[in-house]
Write an enzyme that holds these catalytic residues in place. Structure first.
Site, short mmCIF file in Angstrom:
data_model
loop_
_atom_site.label_atom_id
_atom_site.label_comp_id
_atom_site.label_asym_id
_atom_site.label_seq_id
_atom_site.Cartn_x
_atom_site.Cartn_y
_atom_site.Cartn_z
N LYS A 146 41.88 3.36 -14.52
CA LYS A 146 41.52 2.77 -15.81
C LYS A 146 40.37 3.48 -16.54
O LYS A 146 39.77 2.91 -17.46
CB LYS A 146 41.19 1.26 -15.69
CG LYS A 146 42.16 0.44 -14.90
CD LYS A 146 43.60 0.84 -15.06
CE LYS A 146 44.18 0.48 -16.41
NZ LYS A 146 45.61 0.97 -16.47
N ALA A 147 40.08 4.72 -16.14
CA ALA A 147 38.97 5.44 -16.77
C ALA A 147 39.40 6.28 -17.98
O ALA A 147 38.57 6.96 -18.58
CB ALA A 147 38.32 6.35 -15.73
N THR B 190 45.35 8.50 -18.58
CA THR B 190 46.51 8.80 -19.42
C THR B 190 46.07 9.56 -20.66
O THR B 190 46.73 10.50 -21.11
CB THR B 190 47.20 7.47 -19.83
OG1 THR B 190 47.28 6.64 -18.67
CG2 THR B 190 48.57 7.72 -20.40
N TRP B 191 44.95 9.14 -21.19
CA TRP B 191 44.37 9.80 -22.37
C TRP B 191 44.11 11.28 -22.05
O TRP B 191 44.52 12.17 -22.79
CB TRP B 191 43.07 9.06 -22.71
CG TRP B 191 42.50 9.30 -24.06
CD1 TRP B 191 43.03 10.05 -25.08
CD2 TRP B 191 41.26 8.77 -24.55
NE1 TRP B 191 42.20 10.01 -26.17
CE2 TRP B 191 41.11 9.24 -25.87
CE3 TRP B 191 40.26 7.95 -24.01
CZ2 TRP B 191 40.00 8.90 -26.65
CZ3 TRP B 191 39.17 7.62 -24.79
CH2 TRP B 191 39.04 8.09 -26.09
N HIS C 275 44.16 9.62 -8.42
CA HIS C 275 43.07 8.63 -8.37
C HIS C 275 42.34 8.72 -7.03
O HIS C 275 41.54 7.84 -6.71
CB HIS C 275 43.63 7.21 -8.50
CG HIS C 275 44.12 6.84 -9.87
ND1 HIS C 275 43.43 7.15 -11.02
CD2 HIS C 275 45.22 6.16 -10.27
CE1 HIS C 275 44.10 6.68 -12.07
NE2 HIS C 275 45.19 6.08 -11.64
N ARG D 125 34.39 5.99 -16.22
CA ARG D 125 34.20 4.94 -17.24
C ARG D 125 33.26 3.90 -16.66
O ARG D 125 33.29 3.63 -15.45
CB ARG D 125 35.55 4.31 -17.55
CG ARG D 125 35.53 3.30 -18.67
CD ARG D 125 36.91 2.70 -18.90
NE ARG D 125 36.98 1.97 -20.14
CZ ARG D 125 38.06 1.31 -20.57
NH1 ARG D 125 39.17 1.30 -19.84
NH2 ARG D 125 38.05 0.66 -21.72
N SER E 56 39.56 -3.73 -17.53
CA SER E 56 40.83 -3.03 -17.77
C SER E 56 41.72 -3.11 -16.53
O SER E 56 42.94 -3.34 -16.63
CB SER E 56 40.54 -1.57 -18.13
OG SER E 56 41.72 -0.87 -18.37
N PHE F 39 43.90 6.21 -30.26
CA PHE F 39 44.43 5.06 -29.51
C PHE F 39 45.71 4.52 -30.15
O PHE F 39 46.72 4.33 -29.47
CB PHE F 39 43.36 3.96 -29.42
CG PHE F 39 43.83 2.74 -28.68
CD1 PHE F 39 43.90 2.73 -27.30
CD2 PHE F 39 44.25 1.60 -29.37
CE1 PHE F 39 44.36 1.61 -26.60
CE2 PHE F 39 44.70 0.48 -28.69
CZ PHE F 39 44.75 0.49 -27.30
S1 PPS Z 1 45.67 4.26 -15.14
O1 PPS Z 1 46.67 3.17 -14.93
O2 PPS Z 1 44.62 4.21 -14.12
O3 PPS Z 1 46.27 5.57 -15.24
O4 PPS Z 1 44.99 3.85 -16.53
P1 PPS Z 1 44.12 4.83 -17.42
O5 PPS Z 1 45.02 5.63 -18.27
O6 PPS Z 1 43.10 5.53 -16.60
O7 PPS Z 1 43.27 3.82 -18.31
C1 PPS Z 1 43.84 2.95 -19.23
C2 PPS Z 1 42.73 2.55 -20.18
O8 PPS Z 1 42.46 3.64 -21.06
C3 PPS Z 1 42.67 3.20 -22.41
N1 PPS Z 1 43.16 4.27 -23.26
C4 PPS Z 1 42.53 4.72 -24.34
N2 PPS Z 1 41.34 4.37 -24.88
C5 PPS Z 1 40.99 5.00 -26.04
N3 PPS Z 1 41.75 5.93 -26.65
C6 PPS Z 1 42.94 6.31 -26.14
N4 PPS Z 1 43.67 7.22 -26.76
C7 PPS Z 1 43.37 5.70 -24.93
N5 PPS Z 1 44.46 5.81 -24.15
C8 PPS Z 1 44.32 4.95 -23.14
C9 PPS Z 1 43.68 2.07 -22.24
O9 PPS Z 1 43.77 1.28 -23.39
C10 PPS Z 1 43.11 1.36 -21.03
O10 PPS Z 1 41.87 0.69 -21.32
P2 PPS Z 1 41.79 -0.85 -21.80
O11 PPS Z 1 40.32 -1.16 -21.80
O12 PPS Z 1 42.53 -1.67 -20.80
O13 PPS Z 1 42.36 -0.91 -23.16
#
Ligand code: PPS
Length: 293
Positions: free
Chosen positions: A45-46, A49-50, A107, A129, A137, A229
């Site tokens: 959740k850090a 994916t971004w 991870h 994060r 998250s 986002f």
């Molecule tokens: S995972 O399942 O561990 O792979 O999840 P991960 O991708 O690490 O984290 C998901 C959180 O990242 C937020 N997110 C973003 N935030 C800002 N901008 C962009 N582009 C973006 N893409 C993903 C996503 O919304 C999750 O955070 P939360 O706080 O739950 O919204």
């Protein structure tokens, strides 16, 4: 396809894990890394994916549009340690990759990284994060992801997070373990989710100089736009909608994407207890996080 029951946590060499990330252990540990491999390492959740999407665009946005339009991000950036019945494992997907460099998501805490990545001097981009937004998250993710253990209620979940009883273990040990490793190797770039939110283009420039990429200002601008986002939330190849274990009626995968959403979840008492415990756990590190911008 009918999903199996949610998995349970167990202790795996001192780290809480589920079978989906340990069943393929020998193959994971024996993986043959390459010098140009790039590992994207995070505690869940850090912003994994971004970062996967940012790197995929930096390296491969000039490829035919089918890649971006019809190949889910998790196939373009395999998840090293995953092995779920009925699906190709992360190692299988990695072996299928024909692109260079290979972008690989993990991870794993630092002590579990297969040694070949160090022997080959592969690069690692670690994203961290702040703990409070991470646990919020993670809570919503565990509610909607049927491949994760049952989260229970928020209060008990928060306690479990503080106790390190989460899939991939303790947040505190994960972020500090990688931080310490970074002090002794130049192949790790340690980035913060909060910095990415604050100024994505600035962080992209840091990323490019670490990777030795001479990306044009125009491409950086385009990538920054694509990874906003809202744009990612609407991108079916990157928003988790291809994942069969996710129940979007419970919570979206792209949920809020903000710094400070923890304030909508922590009570005053939970916050005080959390801060007190945090001070103790983090007293021996100079690693600092921002919980608001
Ligand atoms: S995972 O399942 O561990 O792979 O999840 P991960 O991708 O690490 O984290 C998901 C959180 O990242 C937020 N997110 C973003 N935030 C800002 N901008 C962009 N582009 C973006 N893409 C993903 C996503 O919304 C999750 O955070 P939360 O706080 O739950 O919204």
């Amino acid at each position: 396809m009918e999903l199996p029951p949610r998995p349970t946590l167990f202790d795996f060499h001192g780290v809480s894990m589920t079978k989906y990330f340990t069943d393929n252990w020998d193959n994971i540990q024996n993986v043959k890394a390459r010098p140009d491999d790039i590992l994207i390492a995070t505690y869940p959740k850090a912003g994994t994916t971004w970062m996967c999407y940012i790197l995929d665009l930096l390296y491969f946005s000039q490829m035919p549009p089918e890649r971006q339009n019809s190949v889910p991000l998790h196939e373009r950036v395999p998840f090293l340690e995953i092995q779920m019945p009925g699906f190709p494992s992360g190692i299988d997907e990695l072996n299928e990759l024909t692109t260079f460099p290979r972008l690989i998501k993990t991870h794993l805490p630092v002590q579990f990284i297969p040694k070949s990545f160090y022997e080959q001097n592969s690069k690692v981009v670690y994203v961290a994060r702040n703990a409070k937004d991470s646990v919020v998250s993670y809570f919503h993710f565990d509610r909607m992801n049927m491949a994760q253990p049952e989260p229970g209620d928020w209060n008990s979940y928060l306690q479990r997070f503080m106790d390190g009883k989460m899939v991939f273990g303790s947040w505190y040990e994960h972020v500090t373990g990688w931080w310490e490793k970074k002090q002794t190797t130049s192949n790790i770039l340690y980035l913060f989710y909060e910095d990415l939110v604050e100024d994505t283009e600035r962080e992209l420039s840091r990323l490019c100089s670490f990777l030795g990429l001479s990306t044009s200002a125009e491409l950086k601008r385009q990538v920054t736009e694509k990874v906003l986002f809202d744009n990612m939330k609407n991108n079916k190849m990157a928003n988790g909608s291809t994942d069969e274990a996710f129940d979007f009626t419970i919570s979206p995968f792209m949920r809020k994407g903000k710094v400070g959403d923890w304030m909508n979840h922590f009570t005053v008492q939970q916050n005080e207890q959390f801060d007190e415990d945090y001070e103790k756990k983090m007293k021996n590190t100079d690693l600092q996080f921002r919980t608001v911008l």
